[in-house]
Scaffold this motif. Structure first.
Motif, PDB file in Angstrom:
ATOM      1  N   VAL A  44       0.871  -1.185   0.000  1.00 38.05           N
ATOM      2  CA  VAL A  44       0.000   0.000   0.000  1.00 38.05           C
ATOM      3  C   VAL A  44       0.908   1.235   0.000  1.00 38.05           C
ATOM      4  CG1 VAL A  44      -1.885   1.216   1.147  1.00 38.05           C
ATOM      5  CG2 VAL A  44      -1.722  -1.271   1.333  1.00 38.05           C
ATOM      6  N   LYS A  45       0.546   2.203  -0.850  1.00 41.51           N
ATOM      7  CA  LYS A  45       1.421   3.355  -1.076  1.00 41.51           C
ATOM      8  C   LYS A  45       1.749   4.121   0.210  1.00 41.51           C
ATOM      9  CE  LYS A  45       1.474   7.566  -3.941  1.00 41.51           C
ATOM     10  NZ  LYS A  45       2.748   7.378  -4.626  1.00 41.51           N
ATOM     11  N   SER A  64       1.608   7.123   6.086  1.00 44.61           N
ATOM     12  CA  SER A  64       1.740   5.685   5.816  1.00 44.61           C
ATOM     13  C   SER A  64       0.426   4.984   6.170  1.00 44.61           C
ATOM     14  CB  SER A  64       2.917   5.092   6.595  1.00 44.61           C
ATOM     15  OG  SER A  64       2.805   5.382   7.962  1.00 44.61           O
ATOM     16  N   PRO A  65       0.142   3.873   5.493  1.00 47.49           N
ATOM     17  CA  PRO A  65      -1.143   3.213   5.688  1.00 47.49           C
ATOM     18  C   PRO A  65      -1.273   2.570   7.067  1.00 47.49           C
ATOM     19  CG  PRO A  65       0.248   1.931   4.212  1.00 47.49           C
ATOM     20  CD  PRO A  65       0.967   3.209   4.469  1.00 47.49           C
ATOM     21  N   ASN A  72      -7.007  -6.889   9.235  1.00 45.17           N
ATOM     22  CA  ASN A  72      -5.925  -6.431   8.350  1.00 45.17           C
ATOM     23  C   ASN A  72      -6.421  -5.484   7.264  1.00 45.17           C
ATOM     24  OD1 ASN A  72      -3.186  -6.613   8.498  1.00 45.17           O
ATOM     25  ND2 ASN A  72      -3.029  -8.018   6.761  1.00 45.17           N
ATOM     26  N   GLU A  73      -7.625  -4.968   7.413  1.00 39.32           N
ATOM     27  CA  GLU A  73      -8.175  -4.039   6.415  1.00 39.32           C
ATOM     28  C   GLU A  73      -7.428  -2.700   6.476  1.00 39.32           C
ATOM     29  OE1 GLU A  73     -12.219  -1.345   5.783  1.00 39.32           O
ATOM     30  OE2 GLU A  73     -12.159  -2.850   7.353  1.00 39.32           O
ATOM     31  N   ASN A  74      -7.030  -2.204   5.293  1.00 44.23           N
ATOM     32  CA  ASN A  74      -6.410  -0.868   5.230  1.00 44.23           C
ATOM     33  C   ASN A  74      -7.538   0.151   5.049  1.00 44.23           C
ATOM     34  OD1 ASN A  74      -4.990   1.017   2.575  1.00 44.23           O
ATOM     35  ND2 ASN A  74      -4.716   1.419   4.734  1.00 44.23           N
ATOM     36  N   PHE A  75      -7.814   0.906   6.101  1.00 38.76           N
ATOM     37  CA  PHE A  75      -8.936   1.848   6.025  1.00 38.76           C
ATOM     38  C   PHE A  75      -8.470   3.291   6.169  1.00 38.76           C
ATOM     39  CE2 PHE A  75      -9.352   3.167  10.472  1.00 38.76           C
ATOM     40  CZ  PHE A  75      -8.494   2.259  11.070  1.00 38.76           C
ATOM     41  N   GLY A  76      -7.183   3.492   6.351  1.00 39.14           N
ATOM     42  CA  GLY A  76      -6.744   4.864   6.546  1.00 39.14           C
ATOM     43  C   GLY A  76      -5.235   5.006   6.507  1.00 39.14           C
ATOM     44  N   TYR A  77      -4.804   6.199   6.899  1.00 44.56           N
ATOM     45  CA  TYR A  77      -3.379   6.552   6.907  1.00 44.56           C
ATOM     46  C   TYR A  77      -3.043   7.218   8.233  1.00 44.56           C
ATOM     47  CZ  TYR A  77      -2.159   5.582   2.040  1.00 44.56           C
ATOM     48  OH  TYR A  77      -1.860   4.947   0.864  1.00 44.56           O
ATOM     49  N   ILE A  78      -1.766   7.295   8.521  1.00 44.55           N
ATOM     50  CA  ILE A  78      -1.320   8.104   9.650  1.00 44.55           C
ATOM     51  C   ILE A  78      -0.290   9.115   9.147  1.00 44.55           C
ATOM     52  CG2 ILE A  78       0.404   6.356  10.366  1.00 44.55           C
ATOM     53  CD1 ILE A  78      -0.191   7.342  13.293  1.00 44.55           C
TER      54      ILE A  78
END
Ligand SMILES: CC(C)(COP(=O)(O)OP(=O)(O)OC[C@H]1O[C@@H](n2cnc3c(N)ncnc32)[C@H](O)[C@@H]1OP(=O)(O)O)[C@@H](O)C(=O)NCCC(=O)NCCS
Length: 175
Positions: A44-45, A64-65, A72-78
């Protein structure tokens, strides 16, 4: 002032921004973190942006994701880290980097952005502690009041849970 995506060739200039902007107690660790993120290869970018003034890198930000630990769902960034060279601060460079990055993330369709930092600074972009409180950070926070989140898109997002992050940020000393 121009903002563009960072490349690996920018690593030492980015490191210098952090060495100048942070106190001695944190400068080495945060500059290492910024460079590690730039080098980390993740499916993930990871977004890394530099601000340029007269061909010189004067600011940097990374996003970063984050993933829900349970699914393990990618739902956002920090958002982390962020710095502007001291002699260029208070010229809206930091704000421009934050807004530029949030715009990229919004277009990627990501829903929530977290940040661990100063409320006075990050509230101007809409970051709030209330939303963040539903999400447990990967490590115990020294300053829990610094845990913020911003909802970017109206899509369905998890209601809460523990989050995990990329390898470069998986270090309790950075929290
Ligand atoms: C925080 C930082 C990136 C802001 O960059 P900048 O280009 O000066 O930001 P802007 O010009 O967009 O905004 C400046 C405003 O932020 C405020 N500000 C800067 N650092 C702040 C902090 N740690 N807490 C609260 N407010 C802060 C300034 O007082 C100024 O306020 P004003 O608009 O009311 O005058 C920069 O001060 C910096 O690099 N600081 C050291 C590293 C750091 O603390 N990084 C953030 C970690 S959470």
């Amino acid at each position: 002032m121009k903002i563009r995506e960072a490349t690996i060739d920018d690593a030492e200039n980015i490191r210098n921004v952090y060495l100048q902007a942070f106190d001695d107690s944190e400068a080495q660790m945060v500059s290492d973190f910024a460079v590690n993120l730039l080098k980390e290869n993740h499916p993930v970018k990871i977004i890394s942006l530099v601000a340029i003034e007269n061909k010189e890198i004067v600011g940097h930000i990374a996003f970063s994701p984050v993933f829900l630990e349970s699914t393990n769902e990618n739902f956002g960034y920090i958002l982390a880290p962020l710095a502007v060279s001291p002699e260029f601060q208070k010229n809206e460079i930091g704000s421009s980097l934050v807004k530029f990055g949030l715009d990229i993330i919004s277009k990627l369709g990501s829903i929530i952005v977290f940040v661990y930092g100063d409320t006075q600074y990050y509230s101007r972009f809409g970051f709030k502690t209330g939303l963040a409180s539903n999400f447990e950070p990967p490590y115990a926070l020294q300053l829990p009041e610094g845990w913020h989140a911003l909802k970017l898109n109206s899509g369905v997002s998890p209601e809460g849970g523990k989050i995990i992050c990329v390898d470069s940020l998986s270090d309790p000393d950075l929290w």
